[in-house]
Design a protein around this motif. Sequence first.
Motif, PDB file in Angstrom:
ATOM      1  N   ASN A 178       4.660   9.220  -2.090  1.00 45.46           N
ATOM      2  CA  ASN A 178       4.879  10.522  -1.863  1.00 45.46           C
ATOM      3  C   ASN A 178       3.186  10.974  -1.659  1.00 45.46           C
ATOM      4  OD1 ASN A 178       7.474  10.773  -2.519  1.00 45.46           O
ATOM      5  ND2 ASN A 178       6.877  10.509  -4.782  1.00 45.46           N
ATOM      6  N   GLU A 179       2.405  10.143  -0.923  1.00 48.65           N
ATOM      7  CA  GLU A 179       1.078  10.761  -0.391  1.00 48.65           C
ATOM      8  C   GLU A 179       1.118  11.002   0.764  1.00 48.65           C
ATOM      9  OE1 GLU A 179      -1.678  11.748  -2.784  1.00 48.65           O
ATOM     10  OE2 GLU A 179      -0.296  11.099  -4.392  1.00 48.65           O
ATOM     11  N   LEU A 180       0.199  11.718   1.169  1.00 48.10           N
ATOM     12  CA  LEU A 180       0.035  11.747   2.741  1.00 48.10           C
ATOM     13  C   LEU A 180      -1.074  10.463   3.029  1.00 48.10           C
ATOM     14  CD1 LEU A 180       0.312  12.936   5.451  1.00 48.10           C
ATOM     15  CD2 LEU A 180      -1.286  14.680   4.818  1.00 48.10           C
ATOM     16  N   ILE A 181      -0.854   9.839   4.073  1.00 51.25           N
ATOM     17  CA  ILE A 181      -1.593   8.599   4.317  1.00 51.25           C
ATOM     18  C   ILE A 181      -2.016   8.754   5.869  1.00 51.25           C
ATOM     19  CG2 ILE A 181      -2.004   6.109   4.606  1.00 51.25           C
ATOM     20  CD1 ILE A 181       0.268   5.873   2.522  1.00 51.25           C
ATOM     21  N   TYR A 182      -3.586   8.790   6.087  1.00 49.11           N
ATOM     22  CA  TYR A 182      -4.141   8.539   7.481  1.00 49.11           C
ATOM     23  C   TYR A 182      -4.654   7.326   7.830  1.00 49.11           C
ATOM     24  CZ  TYR A 182      -3.812  13.859   7.258  1.00 49.11           C
ATOM     25  OH  TYR A 182      -3.043  15.126   7.335  1.00 49.11           O
ATOM     26  N   SER A 208       0.947  -1.134   0.079  1.00 43.62           N
ATOM     27  CA  SER A 208      -0.081   0.045  -0.090  1.00 43.62           C
ATOM     28  C   SER A 208       0.803   1.119   0.125  1.00 43.62           C
ATOM     29  CB  SER A 208      -0.861   0.000   1.304  1.00 43.62           C
ATOM     30  OG  SER A 208      -1.707  -1.319   1.197  1.00 43.62           O
ATOM     31  N   LEU A 209       1.858   1.308   0.901  1.00 46.30           N
ATOM     32  CA  LEU A 209       2.645   2.196   0.940  1.00 46.30           C
ATOM     33  C   LEU A 209       3.462   2.637  -0.439  1.00 46.30           C
ATOM     34  CD1 LEU A 209       4.281   2.114   4.525  1.00 46.30           C
ATOM     35  CD2 LEU A 209       2.533   3.671   3.695  1.00 46.30           C
ATOM     36  N   TYR A 263       1.379   9.007   7.946  1.00 49.79           N
ATOM     37  CA  TYR A 263       2.640   8.468   7.208  1.00 49.79           C
ATOM     38  C   TYR A 263       2.837   9.560   6.245  1.00 49.79           C
ATOM     39  CZ  TYR A 263       6.121   5.712   4.838  1.00 49.79           C
ATOM     40  OH  TYR A 263       7.218   5.103   4.500  1.00 49.79           O
ATOM     41  N   VAL A 264       3.765  10.205   6.286  1.00 51.80           N
ATOM     42  CA  VAL A 264       4.455  11.121   5.146  1.00 51.80           C
ATOM     43  C   VAL A 264       5.302  10.818   4.687  1.00 51.80           C
ATOM     44  CG1 VAL A 264       4.910  13.730   4.921  1.00 51.80           C
ATOM     45  CG2 VAL A 264       3.599  13.053   6.879  1.00 51.80           C
TER      46      VAL A 264
END
Length: 66
Positions: free
Chosen positions: A26-30, A20-21, A65-66
């Motif tokens: 390069n996307e912000l994940i919450y 998934s990561l 996750y940044v």
Amino acid sequence: MAVVPNKQGNGIGTKLLNESLEFYTNELIYIETTTAENCTFYTQNGFTIFHETFELNYPLYFLKYV
């Protein structure tokens, strides 16, 4: 995303998370979770807790996750 209890501890969750990561590079994940065990899993994999609350009579943790 979850791994059935009798399959946990075999790296399946880590593999799912890493895929998934990689997909969302390069996307912000919450994410949010209600269990301390999940917080440990996610923080060990690069997430940080940015808010937690107990207002609903159970713990609720918010991670990013940044």
